[in-house]
Design a protein around this motif. Structure first.
Motif, PDB file in Angstrom:
ATOM      1  N   UNK A 148     -28.762  21.516 -30.361  1.00 28.04           N
ATOM      2  CA  UNK A 148     -27.975  20.289 -30.272  1.00 28.04           C
ATOM      3  C   UNK A 148     -28.939  19.122 -30.159  1.00 28.04           C
ATOM      4  N   UNK A 149     -28.962  18.266 -31.182  1.00 30.60           N
ATOM      5  CA  UNK A 149     -29.890  17.137 -31.230  1.00 30.60           C
ATOM      6  C   UNK A 149     -29.176  15.853 -30.805  1.00 30.60           C
ATOM      7  N   UNK A 150     -29.780  15.154 -29.845  1.00 30.54           N
ATOM      8  CA  UNK A 150     -29.207  13.936 -29.285  1.00 30.54           C
ATOM      9  C   UNK A 150     -30.097  12.761 -29.659  1.00 30.54           C
ATOM     10  N   UNK A 151     -29.526  11.756 -30.334  1.00 27.83           N
ATOM     11  CA  UNK A 151     -30.284  10.579 -30.747  1.00 27.83           C
ATOM     12  C   UNK A 151     -30.044   9.432 -29.761  1.00 27.83           C
ATOM     13  N   UNK A 152     -31.156   8.891 -29.257  1.00 28.15           N
ATOM     14  CA  UNK A 152     -31.114   7.761 -28.329  1.00 28.15           C
ATOM     15  C   UNK A 152     -31.683   6.525 -29.008  1.00 28.15           C
ATOM     16  N   UNK A 159     -35.330  11.323 -29.736  1.00 31.05           N
ATOM     17  CA  UNK A 159     -34.435  12.444 -29.978  1.00 31.05           C
ATOM     18  C   UNK A 159     -34.733  13.551 -28.980  1.00 31.05           C
ATOM     19  N   UNK A 160     -33.676  14.074 -28.382  1.00 30.19           N
ATOM     20  CA  UNK A 160     -33.787  15.157 -27.407  1.00 30.19           C
ATOM     21  C   UNK A 160     -32.984  16.335 -27.929  1.00 30.19           C
ATOM     22  N   UNK A 161     -33.523  17.557 -27.744  1.00 35.05           N
ATOM     23  CA  UNK A 161     -32.876  18.764 -28.250  1.00 35.05           C
ATOM     24  C   UNK A 161     -32.525  19.699 -27.101  1.00 35.05           C
ATOM     25  N   UNK A 162     -31.269  20.169 -27.131  1.00 33.32           N
ATOM     26  CA  UNK A 162     -30.815  21.199 -26.195  1.00 33.32           C
ATOM     27  C   UNK A 162     -30.450  22.441 -27.006  1.00 33.32           C
ATOM     28  N   UNK A 214     -24.893  12.665 -31.992  1.00 33.42           N
ATOM     29  CA  UNK A 214     -25.413  14.025 -31.842  1.00 33.42           C
ATOM     30  C   UNK A 214     -25.132  14.799 -33.117  1.00 33.42           C
ATOM     31  N   UNK A 215     -25.900  15.840 -33.355  1.00 27.74           N
ATOM     32  CA  UNK A 215     -25.666  16.741 -34.485  1.00 27.74           C
ATOM     33  C   UNK A 215     -26.319  18.082 -34.172  1.00 27.74           C
TER      34      UNK A 215
END
Length: 641
Positions: free
Chosen positions: A234-238, A271-274, A222-223
């Motif tokens: 908040x970017x989540x890499x899958x 990539x998912x962003x919160x 994440x970053x």
């Protein structure tokens, strides 16, 4: 043919007893007189011959009966292999890394291997067994059974060469034994080439259980991006290994409360962003729904409140407006003082001090700066066009950094960037080769080219730096250089400001060597602890006046969020996650290795070893022979006239 109880063969000397009885029997034929002597003589001869034959046959069957019984008690056998008489030593490496969570035919690969050990090895057999984090030496399966059942997965894994060497060390020093080293692992593909050093004293056997998994989705990293005064992304890499998926669900928890949920399609990566509030403290957990490997479905992170970084600029009738534009008030507490008005008591409170084009550095200032650096502070030196060279070099000597040898008044261009230097690590997306080169009119020459961050076209350094000190080779005023207008000035000075205050990261990896700075002042005898709900540990730590640096590697062993405590006061939280290298579903092809025995089941390998000590037992046959001769004797006595 060999005997388990060869001493019983001495009983064969008892066979002389029936022979003696036969030779010295006292029974005699009785003579009866009849009138017809001729007829009686013929009958007498016939009876003596048949009686002697019957006695010899009976004697033979009795001797064979007794011999077979004695040999049966001696337990004869034929060994299956030529090395049967050699002692067997067995050492087993059982990989308990997270990749062994993969499903096999009967549960996980790890549990399959444990059941094979318990069910296949004799309970009283002495073995040595080790995993990635445990070692059991010279024990029996019966003693080891409970420990095997309670074994857990380890967050770190021995590389295969290290496992091989450790296994060799667990063998005894006795000679004459067959040494069987069994490595049980899925042999997940790593960066290095798989090979084992040849050793004629070791029988290396590789067991690679096969997984039924064909895909695995994991949370890689994440970053944060797009920080504003109010929000933060908040970017989540899958990542996905296997066929593309149209819908993978990911949930975002804050303090175990579901905050948001999203779904995305994924091919190889996604990539998912919160979006979360800016500068809000978050104890976060990300969770995906994936039925394959479980350890990489959860990801912990922390967003702690960020104190402003204290930057102090010391000037001497020099413009520092370019520094004010970089060190803005939203992230930095920027102060600027003229040297003549400087309060030296401010120096220990700062995170970064910039000497902006001073003519001379006084002894009092050098002493204060040396103490400041020893306490973990960072220093940046920008020289004036003309300086008192000796005073600068005395400071550089104290700070253990390159010093000035002389001045060069030729025009130079800044053309080289050291992308591997810690100051610029991960700053640029790609190496820049065609940027507009800044230039300087005159510059000082360093005595060494080491630790250069930026360099001139002739290879000499423009900016050098070590752990806590950085020095430019020339002044940055507009009369001498256009570096202030270059695109390089922002990443260089901004990164220097950020690195001067070591804030905790969003997360840390378990098993890695982590250095974590906690911004706090503690008493002389106080220590910081890392606590979860069940355990508390005191990590290695270095105490400074404004911070405490924690060193973690072996602890923690379980992913989660930990409290950093000073006595009973919680200072902040830290998140630890398992390394995602174990999410890989690519495995080595062991059939390419030479001089190794490869199987897919530990049970098969154990049985192969046991077959070297198995025998073809013959005692049952001799019991059958004895019974056969007994029956023959009974028939002879009954029917042979």
């Amino acid at each position: 043919m060999q005997f388990k109880n060869p001493e019983l063969l001495y009983a064969l000397f008892l066979l002389i007893i029936p022979i003696l009885i036969h030779l010295f029997q006292l029974r005699r034929f009785q003579k009866v007189e009849f009138t017809n002597v001729k007829f009686l003589k013929s009958v007498k001869l016939q009876t003596r011959k048949s009686s002697q034959l019957k006695k010899w046959i009976t004697l033979l069957t009795r001797m064979l009966l007794l011999a077979c019984a004695i040999i049966a008690f001696a337990q004869p056998f034929i060994p299956n292999t030529k090395d049967f008489n050699e002692k067997q030593e067995t050492v087993i490496y059982l990989d308990n890394s997270f990749s062994m969570q993969a499903k096999g035919r009967n549960g996980t690969l790890f549990n399959e291997a444990i059941q094979d050990i318990i069910n296949t090895l004799p309970e009283d057999e002495t073995i040595s067994l080790f995993t990635n984090d445990n070692t059991f030496r010279n024990t029996t399966v019966k003693t080891l059974k409970n420990d095997l059942i309670q074994l857990e997965y380890a967050p770190t894994q021995l590389n295969y060469s290290a496992a091989y060497l450790k296994g060799k060390q667990l063998f005894s020093k006795k000679s004459g034994a067959t040494r069987n080293l069994i490595l049980v692992s899925d042999f997940q593909q790593k960066d290095e080439t798989l090979s084992f050093e040849a050793d004629s004293t070791i029988q290396l056997k590789l067991v690679q259980p096969k997984s039924t998994l064909i895909s695995n989705v994991s949370i890689d990293s994440i970053f944060t991006t797009n920080a504003t005064a109010e929000t933060l992304d908040l970017n989540v890499k899958l990542s996905n290994q296997g066929d593309p998926l149209e819908n993978i669900s990911i949930a975002f928890f804050d303090n175990e409360i579901l905050s948001s949920k999203s779904a995305t399609a994924i091919d190889k990566a996604a990539e998912v962003t919160f979006t979360i509030p800016y500068n809000k403290e978050v104890n976060g957990k990300l969770l995906i729904e994936d039925s394959s490997l479980q350890f990489d479905n959860v990801f912990y992170f922390n967003i702690n409140s960020k104190p402003k970084i204290k930057v102090l600029t010391i000037n001497e009738e020099t413009d520092d407006s370019f520094l004010k534009r970089i060190y803005t008030s939203d992230e930095f507490d920027f102060k600027s003082y003229n040297l003549s008005n400087l309060n030296f008591n401010l120096i220990p409170e700062q995170n970064l001090i910039i000497l902006n084009e001073l003519n001379v550095i006084s002894n009092a200032l050098k002493t204060a700066l040396k103490t400041f650096q020893n306490d973990g502070g960072k220093l940046l030196v920008i020289p004036k066009k003309e300086i008192e060279l000796n005073s600068y070099n005395q400071l550089f000597k104290e700070l253990n950094i390159n010093y000035y040898s002389n001045i060069n008044k030729n025009l130079k261009r800044i053309t080289s960037i050291n992308y591997n230097h810690p100051l610029l690590a991960n700053t640029f997306y790609a190496k820049v080769t065609n940027f507009q080169y800044p230039k300087v009119e005159s510059s000082y020459v360093f005595n060494s080219n080491s630790n250069s961050v930026l360099s001139y076209e002739d290879g000499s350094p423009f900016l050098v730096g070590n752990k806590n000190s950085y020095v430019f080779s020339s002044s940055l005023n507009s009369e001498n250089s256009n570096f202030k207008n270059s695109q390089l000035i922002i990443p260089v000075l901004y990164n220097l400001g950020l690195q001067s205050l070591k804030l905790s990261k969003l997360y840390y990896n378990i098993g890695a060597s982590n250095s974590i700075a906690i911004q706090t002042s503690i008493g002389q005898d106080d220590i910081l602890t890392l606590d979860d709900n069940n355990n508390s540990v005191i990590p290695l730590q270095k105490t400074y006046s404004k911070s405490v640096v924690l060193e973690t590697q072996e602890f923690p062993k379980t992913a989660g969020i930990l409290n950093v405590k000073n006595k009973n006061e919680v200072l902040q939280n830290l998140s630890f996650n398992y390394n995602r290298a174990e999410s890989n579903l690519n495995y080595y092809n062991l059939n390419t290795l030479k001089n190794t025995n490869v199987t897919s089941r530990l049970e098969t390998t154990i049985n192969n070893i046991k077959s070297n000590t198995n025998v073809n037992a013959l005692w049952k046959w001799f019991v059958i022979f004895a019974l056969t001769f007994l029956i023959i004797e009974m028939l002879l006595l009954k029917y042979l006239k």
